[in-house]
Each structure stands twice: as structure tokens, then as C-alpha cells.
Design an enzyme around this catalytic site. Structure first.
Site, PDB file in Angstrom:
ATOM      1  CE  LYS A 116      -2.787  -2.816  -0.206  1.00 13.84           C
ATOM      2  NZ  LYS A 116      -2.973  -3.243  -1.554  1.00 13.84           N
ATOM      3  CD  GLU A 199      -5.063   6.729   3.524  1.00 14.81           C
ATOM      4  OE1 GLU A 199      -4.053   6.695   2.797  1.00 14.81           O
ATOM      5  OE2 GLU A 199      -6.127   6.160   3.230  1.00 14.81           O
ATOM      6  CG  HIS A 234     -13.044  -4.462   5.658  1.00  7.08           C
ATOM      7  ND1 HIS A 234     -13.129  -3.182   5.168  1.00  7.08           N
ATOM      8  CD2 HIS A 234     -12.642  -4.362   6.942  1.00  7.08           C
ATOM      9  CE1 HIS A 234     -12.770  -2.342   6.121  1.00  7.08           C
ATOM     10  NE2 HIS A 234     -12.478  -3.019   7.211  1.00  7.08           N
ATOM     11  NE  ARG A 292      -9.730 -10.297  -6.135  1.00 10.37           N
ATOM     12  CZ  ARG A 292      -9.521  -9.458  -5.126  1.00 10.37           C
ATOM     13  NH1 ARG A 292      -8.299  -9.268  -4.661  1.00 10.37           N
ATOM     14  NH2 ARG A 292     -10.526  -8.800  -4.577  1.00 10.37           N
TER      15      ARG A 292
HETATM   16  C1  MV4 Z   1     -10.279   4.403   4.000  1.00 12.83           C
HETATM   17  C2  MV4 Z   1     -11.543   4.795   4.445  1.00 12.83           C
HETATM   18  C3  MV4 Z   1     -11.721   6.126   4.766  1.00 12.83           C
HETATM   19  N1  MV4 Z   1     -10.703   6.995   4.653  1.00 12.83           N
HETATM   20  N2  MV4 Z   1      -9.298   5.304   3.889  1.00 12.83           N
HETATM   21  C4  MV4 Z   1     -11.120  -0.281   3.911  1.00 12.83           C
HETATM   22  C5  MV4 Z   1     -10.364  -1.378   3.262  1.00 12.83           C
HETATM   23  C6  MV4 Z   1      -9.226  -0.760   2.553  1.00 12.83           C
HETATM   24  N3  MV4 Z   1      -9.367  -1.026   1.164  1.00 12.83           N
HETATM   25  C7  MV4 Z   1      -9.298   0.675   2.861  1.00 12.83           C
HETATM   26  N4  MV4 Z   1     -10.541   0.924   3.522  1.00 12.83           N
HETATM   27  C8  MV4 Z   1     -10.938   2.189   3.835  1.00 12.83           C
HETATM   28  N5  MV4 Z   1      -9.992   3.154   3.693  1.00 12.83           N
HETATM   29  C9  MV4 Z   1      -9.517   6.561   4.221  1.00 12.83           C
HETATM   30  N6  MV4 Z   1      -8.519   7.437   4.141  1.00 12.83           N
HETATM   31  C10 MV4 Z   1     -12.524   3.848   4.580  1.00 12.83           C
HETATM   32  C11 MV4 Z   1     -12.222   2.538   4.295  1.00 12.83           C
HETATM   33  C12 MV4 Z   1     -13.284   1.616   4.535  1.00 12.83           C
HETATM   34  C13 MV4 Z   1     -13.865   0.941   3.513  1.00 12.83           C
HETATM   35  C14 MV4 Z   1     -13.420   1.113   2.214  1.00 12.83           C
HETATM   36  C15 MV4 Z   1     -13.994   0.418   1.208  1.00 12.83           C
HETATM   37  C16 MV4 Z   1     -15.027  -0.444   1.493  1.00 12.83           C
HETATM   38  C17 MV4 Z   1     -15.478  -0.624   2.762  1.00 12.83           C
HETATM   39  C18 MV4 Z   1     -14.907   0.059   3.797  1.00 12.83           C
HETATM   40  C19 MV4 Z   1     -15.389  -0.116   5.079  1.00 12.83           C
HETATM   41  C20 MV4 Z   1     -14.798   0.567   6.076  1.00 12.83           C
HETATM   42  C21 MV4 Z   1     -13.754   1.432   5.814  1.00 12.83           C
END
Ligand code: MV4
Length: 498
Positions: A116, A199, A234, A292
């Protein structure tokens, strides 16, 4: 073109890939664990090779065993599906070293997007919007300084992570050191790598991802978005396209960013660029790239009209992808519901057991990608995804209606499913209004399953079982007088249909 492909996966996706192979005149090899000797994916292949015990580490994650099986069967290529070894750069390299083709992107692309911190730095260089934050952090002072710059609430994430593991929301400066510590512990535990990044936390964000597709000659397009905000821990539950949130302008900007992201790592084959979108400002930020084929790829296939798995195979064999961006438009609306064998009344715990009754819906604009049939065993070794129910019709309102009507026709006895839960989400006004953000299921939507079915409905269920299942009785070996009686359901008297 390949003569024979080994599918290094199980369940619905293995079957999906085998269908594509057959359509292209390619022979298929299944691999299976001890728990899967009677699984449907093995019956869909021309050959099956046993690769070890039920535990994934010793079978579906066993690289050497799978490559040996491919050599033994004289296959030319391996399709990894999703999960398991699909995003393992070392596996992609080992496959190539064995003289076989990995059906997917290059090992370098997988590696670049797997980290990441590294991928975020590369995206910034490529002009792809990322969430304001800091990647290189060592001392306590580094973190405190970065936190002051970014402001609260902020998010601590594992650099090696993905899928939400090792992630902590920090609301105030007083919570910072505890957040860092617990994220670090979880990151070390899950990935053996304790590096973190921090972040700005984007609250109420929508998860919108873009499908990209490229060949090995530099052609790369996006195939529009998938809205995946209906999630729990998730785990995606419902996906749809087009996203009810995006405007034509934001869609075009995000599509261009997705293409730039993929091109920055020399991407080819199918991939997905994941963004979070702030619904108030339409600001969007790159989160990660999944290197993928994804679970939810069918909705993209329906609205764009292309078969992603066909093209995965064809470009892996070196063919050019003949379509440019202007070829593609979104037509109609597609929704996918993931039918899980899990118990919403019991913390969504997986529900294992034999499928005593299993009837999939059918009809216009209905696609069911599934890995099970009546008589199959759902075990606790693997993901409890039973099937993906996908509907396609001209607009969102009709698609929701079609999904609601179609879910009522899905009959599953023997395990508990999330079908009632899916119905409750689909009939919620927030869903109808497209106002579902990523934490909606966990924070706003508090659904409780209906109480136990009535005595009358149990009688009805037992009569349905007795009459309908009879013609499939040869599939179930039992010397008991009535193996279909709901009174014998090992999971109690719950039925997943009313
Ligand atoms: C975030 C976010 C809010 N702000 N980053 C969750 C999994 C990973 N892919 C990153 N994720 C998130 N990153 C920032 N700066 C909220 C999430 C997140 C989320 C993102 C996508 C789908 C579902 C989620 C559920 C909770 C939090």
C-alpha cells in the site's frame, strides 16, 4: 491459443472459468482437496487432480503441488481465479519458471500494487488522486508530526495490508499512540510486516471501483465502475453498476484515473482500481488495486457486453484486445447479491451442512454463478459463498424489483443463508435512494431476523420437500426414511424462505 488450462481454484469461480475455456475449445483441469472430491467444480472439468488435504495451506495454496499438477496434466496455463494464489507474485513467477502461462498480470504489477505504501507513492507520481497522508514513518515523532499536518479524524493503515486488516480510525491526538500500537500489532500478525502509513479519514465514503482491462501490447481501457458500498466487515454483500452516486463527469474523471493507475505499473489482463468517494464533494481517492478477476465481475460483463474471462485467456495467450475506450458504454443496470451460507441471527457465522434442497431461480435477465447443487456439502474450510445472483434490466428501479422477486425463488434448505437479510437491505429506503456508504450496514442498518417460522410454514416446507425433492432423491445416499424432513435439519427449524 492454449490447449489446456488448469484452474487453481474451487467453487463458483472455478466453474465460471471452465465454462469460458470450453467455449474457446480449451480443455480444463480441476484441482481439488480431500474435502472437495465430490465438489461441482471437479465434475465440470475434463480431468481432476487431488492436491492435498482440506486445509487451504496444504491444497489450494500449495504452489508446488499445483504447478506439479499442471505439468502432470500437460497444461499450458494456470488460471488462479480470485483469492487463494491469485495475487501472489511469487506464484506468478513460479508458474512462468515452470514454462507455463499465468493468466493474469505480470508478477511485477502484482508486487507493485500489493504494497500500500509503495503503490500510493507510485499513484501520486502518476497523478492519481490519493488521500492526503504520510507513507514514510519511523519514530513516534514522525507519526505525531504527520498527524498534526493531516488533522483528525485520521486512519492508520498497514503498508503491507489491504482489505481493512491492520486499520484503525483515530479521532483525537490522545488516541494516537494506542491506535498506532494496535494497528502495528495486527499488521505484524497478519502480514509479518509492521510498517504503517497514516492518512485523513474520509467519513461516509462510498466504495466505487473501476474495472480495467489490458493486453500485453499496451492497449488498456476501463470498463466503468461497480458500486460496492453494501459491505459488512470488509465483506461485500451487494454490488451494482452503474453506481447511483456518480455523475457523468465524475465517472469520466475516475475512469481516466483508473487507466492512469493501471498504466503506471505496466498493467495487463483484468484488474480493479478501488476508490473511495466523498458523496458530498465528489472528491475521489485511490485506495488500492486488486490485481485479479473479482467476485463481482459479472455485473460489468452484463452492462458492457464483454466476457472478461474469455479476454483474460485470449490476452494471456498474446492476442491483442481489439476494443478501444470509445467502443464501450454502459447499457442497463446490473445488481449482484452474494448468497452466503451464514446465519445473520448468529453474528453471520458460517453455516455448514448438506444442501438438502437447493433450487436456483431462472428467468429473463437472471444469471446465477454458483458452485453447489442439491446434495453437496458446505464445509467450514472455505468461503461460505453459495452462489452469486445477478440480475440485469434497463434501469436501477427495475433491477431492484427483479432482484427482490428473484430472491424469493431461491430455495435453500440444510444450511442457513443470508437471503432474508439481502431482502431487508434491498427494501430499505436508503438503498432505494442510493444513500448507502461503506459503514451503513454496521452503523445504520440494524436488522433483526424474523422470529422462528410458524408451525404452518414448517408443515408447508416439509410438504414442499417431500414433493419437489423426490426427483433428486438419487443424488442423496441415505437409508433413513425421510432425509428431507425439516424436522431433521441439523441447523434447527429455520428455513430460508417464506
Ligand atoms: C479508508 C476509508 C476512509 N478513509 N481510507 C477499507 C479497506 C481498505 N481497502 C481501505 N478501507 C478504507 N480506507 C480513508 N482514508 C474507509 C475505508 C473503509 C472501507 C473502504 C472500502 C469499502 C469498505 C470500507 C469499510 C470501512 C472502511
Amino acid at each position: 491459443m492454449f490447449n489446456k488450462i488448469l484452474v487453481a481454484n474451487r467453487g463458483e469461480i472455478a466453474i465460471r472459468i471452465m465454462r469460458a475455456c470450453k467455449e474457446l475449445g480449451i480443455q480444463t483441469v480441476a484441482v481439488y482437496s480431500d474435502a472437495d472430491k465430490d465438489a461441482l467444480h471437479v465434475q465440470h472439468a475434463e480431468e481432476g487432480i487431488q492436491i492435498g488435504p482440506a486445509v487451504p495451506q496444504k491444497s489450494y495454496l500449495n504452489m508446488d503441488r499445483i504447478i506439479a499438477a499442471a505439468k502432470q496434466a500437460n497444461a499450458d496455463a494456470i488460471h488462479p481465479g480470485y483469492g487463494f494464489l491469485s495475487e501472489n507474485a511469487s506464484f506468478a513467477e513460479k508458474v512462468a519458471s515452470a514454462g507455463l502461462t499465468f493468466i493474469g498480470p505480470s508478477a511485477d504489477s502484482i508486487r507493485a500494487m500489493g504494497d500500500k505504501a509503495e503503490s500510493k507513492i507510485r499513484m501520486k507520481e502518476a497523478g492519481v488522486p490519493t488521500v492526503p497522508g504520510v507513507e514514510e514513518l519511523d519514530s513516534e515523532e514522525d507519526f505525531e508530526k504527520a498527524a498534526r499536518e493531516i488533522g483528525y479524524p485520521l486512519l492508520v493503515k498497514a503498508a503491507a495490508g489491504g482489505g481493512g486488516k491492520g486499520m484503525r480510525v483515530v479521532n483525537t491526538a490522545s488516541e494516537l499512540s494506542e491506535g498506532i500500537e494496535s494497528a502495528r500489532r495486527e499488521a505484524l500478525n497478519a502480514f509479518g510486516d509492521e510498517r504503517l502509513l497514516i492518512e485523513k479519514y474520509v467519513a461516509n465514503a462510498h466504495h466505487v471501483e473501476f474495472q480495467v482491462f489490458g493486453d500485453q501490447h499496451g492497449n488498456l481501457v476501463h470498463l466503468f465502475e461497480r458500486e460496492c458500498s453494501v459491505q459488512r466487515r470488509h465483506q461485500k454483500i451487494i454490488e451494482e453498476t452503474p453506481s447511483p452516486l456518480l455523475t457523468p463527469e465524475s465517472r469520466q474523471q475516475m475512469g481516466e484515473a483508473a487507466v492512469a493507475a493501471a498504466k503506471a505499473v505496466g498493467y495487463y489482463n483484468a484488474g480493479t482500481v478501488e476508490f473511495i468517494v466523498d458523496p458530498d464533494t465528489f472528491n475521489f481517492y485511490f485506495l488500492e488495486m486488486n490485481t485479479r478477476l473479482q467476485v463481482e465481475h459479472p455485473i460489468t460483463e452484463l452492462v458492457t457486453g464483454i466476457d472478461l474471462v474469455h479476454w483474460q485467456i485470449r490476452v494471456a495467450a498474446g492476442e491483442s484486445f481489439p476494443f478501444s475506450q470509445s467502443h464501450f458504454t454502459q447499457r442497463g443496470h446490473a445488481i449482484e447479491c452474494r448468497i452466503y451460507a451464514e446465519d445473520p441471527a448468529n453474528g453471520f457465522l458460517p453455516s455448514a451442512g448438506k444442501l438438502l434442497q437447493y433450487i436456483e431461480p431462472r428467468g429473463p435477465g437472471i444469471r446465477v454463478d454458483s458452485g453447489f447443487t442439491v446434495g453437496n456439502e458446505v464445509t467450514h474450510f472455505y468461503d461460505p459463498l453459495l452462489a452469486k445472483l445477478i440480475v440485469y434490466v434497463e434501469n436501477r428501479e427495475a433491477a431492484i424489483q427483479r432482484m427482490q422477486a428473484t430472491l424469493k425463488e431461491f430455495v435453500v434448505h440444510g444450511v442457513i443463508t443470508n437471503i432474508d437479510f439481502l431482502q431487508a437491505v434491498l427494501s430499505h429506503p436508503d438503498f432505494a435512494n442510493g444513500q448507502v456508504a461503506t459503514r451503513w450496514v454496521e452503523t445504520i442498518f440494524n436488522w433483526t431476523p424474523p422470529s422462528e417460522p410458524s408451525f404452518e410454514s414448517l408443515i408447508a416446507a416439509s410438504l414442499i420437500d417431500l414433493t419437489i425433492v423426490d426427483r433428486q432423491s438419487s443424488m442423496v445416499q441415505s437409508n433413513e426414511p425421510d432425509p428431507y424432513s425439516p424436522w431433521k435439519n441439523p441447523n434447527g427449524f429455520r428455513i430460508s424462505r417464506n
